[in-house]
Design a protein around this motif. Structure first.
Motif, PDB file in Angstrom:
ATOM      1  N   LEU A 169      66.270 -57.921  -9.146  1.00 36.03           N
ATOM      2  CA  LEU A 169      66.424 -59.166  -8.444  1.00 36.03           C
ATOM      3  C   LEU A 169      68.003 -59.492  -8.505  1.00 36.03           C
ATOM      4  O   LEU A 169      68.554 -59.912  -7.445  1.00 36.03           O
ATOM      5  N   ILE A 170      68.757 -58.973  -9.379  1.00 41.73           N
ATOM      6  CA  ILE A 170      70.019 -59.583  -9.569  1.00 41.73           C
ATOM      7  C   ILE A 170      70.884 -58.348  -9.480  1.00 41.73           C
ATOM      8  O   ILE A 170      72.119 -58.145  -8.905  1.00 41.73           O
ATOM      9  N   CYS A 171      70.770 -57.543 -10.694  1.00 39.29           N
ATOM     10  CA  CYS A 171      71.468 -56.404 -10.802  1.00 39.29           C
ATOM     11  C   CYS A 171      71.166 -55.048 -10.091  1.00 39.29           C
ATOM     12  O   CYS A 171      70.822 -54.226 -10.398  1.00 39.29           O
ATOM     13  N   THR A 172      71.277 -55.302  -8.876  1.00 40.51           N
ATOM     14  CA  THR A 172      70.947 -54.338  -7.807  1.00 40.51           C
ATOM     15  C   THR A 172      71.526 -53.052  -7.508  1.00 40.51           C
ATOM     16  O   THR A 172      72.982 -53.438  -8.060  1.00 40.51           O
ATOM     17  N   PRO A 173      71.258 -52.087  -7.156  1.00 36.14           N
ATOM     18  CA  PRO A 173      72.111 -50.775  -7.026  1.00 36.14           C
ATOM     19  C   PRO A 173      73.361 -50.993  -6.283  1.00 36.14           C
ATOM     20  O   PRO A 173      74.579 -50.801  -7.036  1.00 36.14           O
ATOM     21  N   THR A 174      73.562 -51.716  -4.977  1.00 35.47           N
ATOM     22  CA  THR A 174      74.579 -52.041  -4.372  1.00 35.47           C
ATOM     23  C   THR A 174      74.752 -53.528  -4.453  1.00 35.47           C
ATOM     24  O   THR A 174      73.572 -54.354  -4.438  1.00 35.47           O
ATOM     25  N   SER A 175      75.809 -54.021  -4.280  1.00 39.72           N
ATOM     26  CA  SER A 175      76.148 -55.615  -4.304  1.00 39.72           C
ATOM     27  C   SER A 175      75.269 -56.442  -5.286  1.00 39.72           C
ATOM     28  O   SER A 175      74.427 -57.158  -4.951  1.00 39.72           O
ATOM     29  N   PRO A 176      75.508 -56.181  -6.683  1.00 37.15           N
ATOM     30  CA  PRO A 176      74.870 -57.055  -7.408  1.00 37.15           C
ATOM     31  C   PRO A 176      75.248 -58.218  -7.382  1.00 37.15           C
ATOM     32  O   PRO A 176      76.539 -58.653  -7.214  1.00 37.15           O
ATOM     33  N   LYS A 177      74.168 -59.242  -7.559  1.00 37.98           N
ATOM     34  CA  LYS A 177      74.444 -60.847  -7.458  1.00 37.98           C
ATOM     35  C   LYS A 177      75.304 -61.202  -9.040  1.00 37.98           C
ATOM     36  O   LYS A 177      74.646 -62.097  -9.479  1.00 37.98           O
ATOM     37  N   CYS A 178      76.139 -60.870  -9.106  1.00 38.87           N
ATOM     38  CA  CYS A 178      76.951 -61.085 -10.560  1.00 38.87           C
ATOM     39  C   CYS A 178      77.003 -62.672 -10.874  1.00 38.87           C
ATOM     40  O   CYS A 178      77.083 -63.187 -11.806  1.00 38.87           O
ATOM     41  N   LEU A 179      77.168 -63.493  -9.661  1.00 35.80           N
ATOM     42  CA  LEU A 179      77.494 -65.057  -9.717  1.00 35.80           C
ATOM     43  C   LEU A 179      76.175 -65.528 -10.341  1.00 35.80           C
ATOM     44  O   LEU A 179      76.266 -66.684 -10.579  1.00 35.80           O
ATOM     45  N   LEU A 180      75.180 -64.807  -9.892  1.00 35.02           N
ATOM     46  CA  LEU A 180      73.721 -65.535 -10.392  1.00 35.02           C
ATOM     47  C   LEU A 180      73.305 -65.045 -11.658  1.00 35.02           C
ATOM     48  O   LEU A 180      71.991 -65.539 -12.053  1.00 35.02           O
ATOM     49  N   CYS A 181      73.845 -64.059 -12.175  1.00 32.37           N
ATOM     50  CA  CYS A 181      73.328 -63.380 -13.212  1.00 32.37           C
ATOM     51  C   CYS A 181      73.362 -64.388 -14.632  1.00 32.37           C
ATOM     52  O   CYS A 181      74.389 -64.776 -14.944  1.00 32.37           O
ATOM     53  N   PRO A 182      72.290 -64.456 -15.111  1.00 30.60           N
ATOM     54  CA  PRO A 182      71.897 -65.185 -16.707  1.00 30.60           C
ATOM     55  C   PRO A 182      72.712 -64.560 -17.664  1.00 30.60           C
ATOM     56  O   PRO A 182      72.714 -65.337 -18.731  1.00 30.60           O
ATOM     57  N   VAL A 183      73.020 -63.183 -17.637  1.00 30.27           N
ATOM     58  CA  VAL A 183      73.689 -62.655 -18.694  1.00 30.27           C
ATOM     59  C   VAL A 183      75.112 -61.944 -18.559  1.00 30.27           C
ATOM     60  O   VAL A 183      75.654 -61.110 -19.057  1.00 30.27           O
TER      61      VAL A 183
ATOM     62  N   GLN B 122      80.427 -52.412  -9.796  1.00 27.05           N
ATOM     63  CA  GLN B 122      80.165 -51.580  -8.737  1.00 27.05           C
ATOM     64  C   GLN B 122      80.288 -50.038  -8.734  1.00 27.05           C
ATOM     65  O   GLN B 122      79.650 -49.071  -8.184  1.00 27.05           O
ATOM     66  N   ASP B 123      80.899 -49.598  -9.888  1.00 28.80           N
ATOM     67  CA  ASP B 123      81.194 -48.167 -10.266  1.00 28.80           C
ATOM     68  C   ASP B 123      80.277 -47.537 -11.135  1.00 28.80           C
ATOM     69  O   ASP B 123      80.055 -46.519 -11.354  1.00 28.80           O
ATOM     70  N   LEU B 124      79.315 -48.411 -11.656  1.00 28.56           N
ATOM     71  CA  LEU B 124      78.217 -48.203 -12.477  1.00 28.56           C
ATOM     72  C   LEU B 124      76.934 -48.434 -11.842  1.00 28.56           C
ATOM     73  O   LEU B 124      76.670 -49.432 -11.229  1.00 28.56           O
ATOM     74  N   PRO B 125      75.759 -47.667 -12.385  1.00 30.67           N
ATOM     75  CA  PRO B 125      75.688 -46.496 -13.261  1.00 30.67           C
ATOM     76  C   PRO B 125      76.416 -45.317 -12.693  1.00 30.67           C
ATOM     77  O   PRO B 125      76.518 -44.974 -11.448  1.00 30.67           O
ATOM     78  N   VAL B 126      77.000 -44.391 -13.344  1.00 29.82           N
ATOM     79  CA  VAL B 126      77.502 -42.988 -12.997  1.00 29.82           C
ATOM     80  C   VAL B 126      76.206 -42.287 -12.773  1.00 29.82           C
ATOM     81  O   VAL B 126      75.433 -42.060 -13.667  1.00 29.82           O
ATOM     82  N   LYS B 127      76.098 -41.755 -11.553  1.00 30.76           N
ATOM     83  CA  LYS B 127      74.868 -40.728 -11.185  1.00 30.76           C
ATOM     84  C   LYS B 127      75.219 -39.543 -10.187  1.00 30.76           C
ATOM     85  O   LYS B 127      75.747 -39.994  -9.066  1.00 30.76           O
ATOM     86  N   THR B 128      75.076 -38.461 -10.635  1.00 32.28           N
ATOM     87  CA  THR B 128      75.523 -37.431  -9.682  1.00 32.28           C
ATOM     88  C   THR B 128      74.262 -37.467  -8.755  1.00 32.28           C
ATOM     89  O   THR B 128      73.212 -37.665  -8.892  1.00 32.28           O
ATOM     90  N   LYS B 129      74.608 -36.635  -7.549  1.00 26.64           N
ATOM     91  CA  LYS B 129      73.429 -36.815  -6.514  1.00 26.64           C
ATOM     92  C   LYS B 129      72.672 -35.545  -6.477  1.00 26.64           C
ATOM     93  O   LYS B 129      73.256 -34.443  -6.641  1.00 26.64           O
ATOM     94  N   ALA B 130      71.481 -35.775  -5.938  1.00 26.60           N
ATOM     95  CA  ALA B 130      70.614 -34.482  -5.756  1.00 26.60           C
ATOM     96  C   ALA B 130      70.957 -33.719  -4.599  1.00 26.60           C
ATOM     97  O   ALA B 130      71.650 -34.081  -3.768  1.00 26.60           O
ATOM     98  N   LYS B 131      70.580 -32.478  -4.723  1.00 30.18           N
ATOM     99  CA  LYS B 131      70.843 -31.602  -3.643  1.00 30.18           C
ATOM    100  C   LYS B 131      69.836 -31.995  -2.422  1.00 30.18           C
ATOM    101  O   LYS B 131      68.954 -32.591  -2.559  1.00 30.18           O
ATOM    102  N   LYS B 132      70.376 -31.595  -1.193  1.00 24.37           N
ATOM    103  CA  LYS B 132      69.616 -31.895   0.157  1.00 24.37           C
ATOM    104  C   LYS B 132      68.494 -30.807   0.201  1.00 24.37           C
ATOM    105  O   LYS B 132      68.341 -29.726  -0.332  1.00 24.37           O
ATOM    106  N   ASN B 133      67.694 -31.422   0.995  1.00 26.50           N
ATOM    107  CA  ASN B 133      66.268 -30.807   1.155  1.00 26.50           C
ATOM    108  C   ASN B 133      66.269 -29.730   2.092  1.00 26.50           C
ATOM    109  O   ASN B 133      67.228 -29.235   2.991  1.00 26.50           O
ATOM    110  N   LYS B 134      64.948 -28.824   2.331  1.00 28.56           N
ATOM    111  CA  LYS B 134      64.891 -27.729   2.966  1.00 28.56           C
ATOM    112  C   LYS B 134      63.825 -27.913   4.120  1.00 28.56           C
ATOM    113  O   LYS B 134      63.009 -28.599   4.029  1.00 28.56           O
ATOM    114  N   ALA B 135      64.112 -27.221   5.329  1.00 34.86           N
ATOM    115  CA  ALA B 135      63.217 -27.579   6.257  1.00 34.86           C
ATOM    116  C   ALA B 135      62.056 -26.252   6.606  1.00 34.86           C
ATOM    117  O   ALA B 135      62.502 -25.169   6.465  1.00 34.86           O
ATOM    118  N   MET B 136      60.891 -26.884   6.765  1.00 38.37           N
ATOM    119  CA  MET B 136      59.656 -25.945   7.055  1.00 38.37           C
ATOM    120  C   MET B 136      59.264 -25.976   8.443  1.00 38.37           C
ATOM    121  O   MET B 136      59.250 -27.105   8.880  1.00 38.37           O
TER     122      MET B 136
END
Length: 356
Positions: free
Chosen positions: A193-207, A220-234
């Motif tokens: 609800l608050i600490c969302t992946p993009t645009s966290p609602k810090c002004l509403l955050c209870p902690v 905005q820079d956290l968490p650090v996460k490397t991205k997955a490889k792209k998929n294959k067509a069949m």
DNA sequence: AAACCGGGGTG
DNA sequence: CACCCAGGTTT
């Protein structure tokens, strides 16, 4: 891992917020460990709004652990149809059967026994033990890693398997022993609800006052996460073979993608094929006569790791000798077979034409 | 440690 | 359309 927050104050701020703001979800209205277990399995890789109707139908159909233990697998998969990751359903039933046989139908109340069950990993064990039994066990999912990476300014790559242990140790250190259930659910609810992946609602955050990332403007820079490889067509041809009022269906193998689910017979193609080539390919597979092949639809289905490009055909079969994994079904029987997304698209195309 | 396993939402 | 999300099992 050094933790420089006021633990008691953090617990109180988080739990007070959770108790006041928590969403009214169906699985929050039960104390039955079996039903809470079901909810946690369904919630893996799946959003709350998607899970709600499935959860309601599922607990109505299988209200007790014994009922699920005794259920027919096809009925079970039909209830799971459309939810995805179908091995979750089969593993859940395997786990439930173990509890029925080895634990007198009582869900184990310790991590060692519970996490030994099929389909129960570190997250699910901690979630059910804390929520159903009030035991102070960590339950680290993607939400919790995101929230804690910000609060504790943890910059390890959360895509790496070993990183989860850092977060498990952190939760073990800061979890409330008075209300482990609200603490764990509070972290996850905060992530939703608050600490969302993009645009966290810090002004509403209870902690917010405990949050090192906010303090340093790094949320905005956290968490650090490397991205997955792209998929294959069949490329596939999917063929509705009809004979009289029946249509031919095949069951997928018991392992791998969409295990044990049903589909219209499929053949993998090197490239897009002509109807005549489909006819030849099919006749080889069935040692019988298949003709009148006609293309009726074409669609794409994207999985996380691969894409199916499917051409849908109808055809007529005559005196076919079927392999063991195929059978003829009537329209009514077709409705009872568990099918996955791409097959549902084909079925809809056939129904619009009045072919099934 | 890396690959395998679905479906839905957002921008 | 491209991109994001995410726990358990198998290899």
């Amino acid at each position: 891992m050094t933790i420089n927050i006021d633990k008691k104050q953090f617990q109180q701020d988080l739990i007070s917020w959770f108790l006041a703001e928590k969403r009214d979800l169906p699985w929050r209205r039960t104390a039955d460990p079996y039903q809470i277990w079901i909810s946690e399995i369904m919630l893996q890789q799946t959003r709350v709004d998607t899970v709600i109707p499935y959860y309601k139908r599922f607990v109505e159909k299988f209200p007790t652990l014994q009922a699920l233990a005794e259920a027919d697998e096809q009925i079970l998969l039909k209830e799971w149809e459309g939810l995805g990751y179908y091995s979750r359903a089969r593993n859940l039933q395997a786990g439930v059967k173990e509890v029925a046989e080895n634990y007198g139908g009582i869900v184990p109340d310790n991590r060692k026994e519970f996490s030994a069950l099929k389909g129960v990993g570190p997250y699910t064990a901690g979630a059910v033990l804390s929520i159903a039994y009030g035991i102070p066990e960590h339950a680290v999912d993607g939400n919790v890693m995101r929230v804690l990476s910000r609060i504790l300014l943890i910059e390890e790559d959360i895509a790496k398997p070993k990183t989860r242990k850092i977060f498990e140790e952190a939760v073990t250190e800061i979890i409330s022993h008075d209300d482990p259930s609200s603490f764990n659910q509070g972290l996850m609810e905060l992530g939703a609800l608050i600490c969302t992946p993009t645009s966290p609602k810090c002004l509403l955050c209870p902690v917010r006052e405990h949050c090192s990332a906010f303090d340093e403007g790094k949320q905005q820079d956290l968490p650090v996460k490397t991205k997955a490889k792209k998929n294959k067509a069949m490329q596939y041809a999917m063929i509705a073979v009809k004979e009289g009022d029946c249509v031919l269906m095949e069951q997928r193998p018991s392992t791998g993608l969409l295990a044990n689910m049903w589909q219209f017979p499929m053949v993998e193609l090197a490239k897009e094929a002509l109807p005549l080539e489909i006819e030849e390919e099919l006749s080889e597979n069935f040692s019988g006569v298949v003709d009148g092949v006609e293309k009726i639809t074409s669609f794409k289905h994207v999985f996380s790791h691969l894409t199916w490009n499917v051409d849908g055909y109808i055809a007529k079969g005559e005196n076919l000798i079927l392999p063991a994994h195929m059978k003829w079904v009537t329209a009514a029987e077709l409705e009872l077979l568990p099918i996955a997304g791409p097959v549902q698209k084909m079925k809809t195309a056939l129904q619009l034409r009045g072919d099934v």
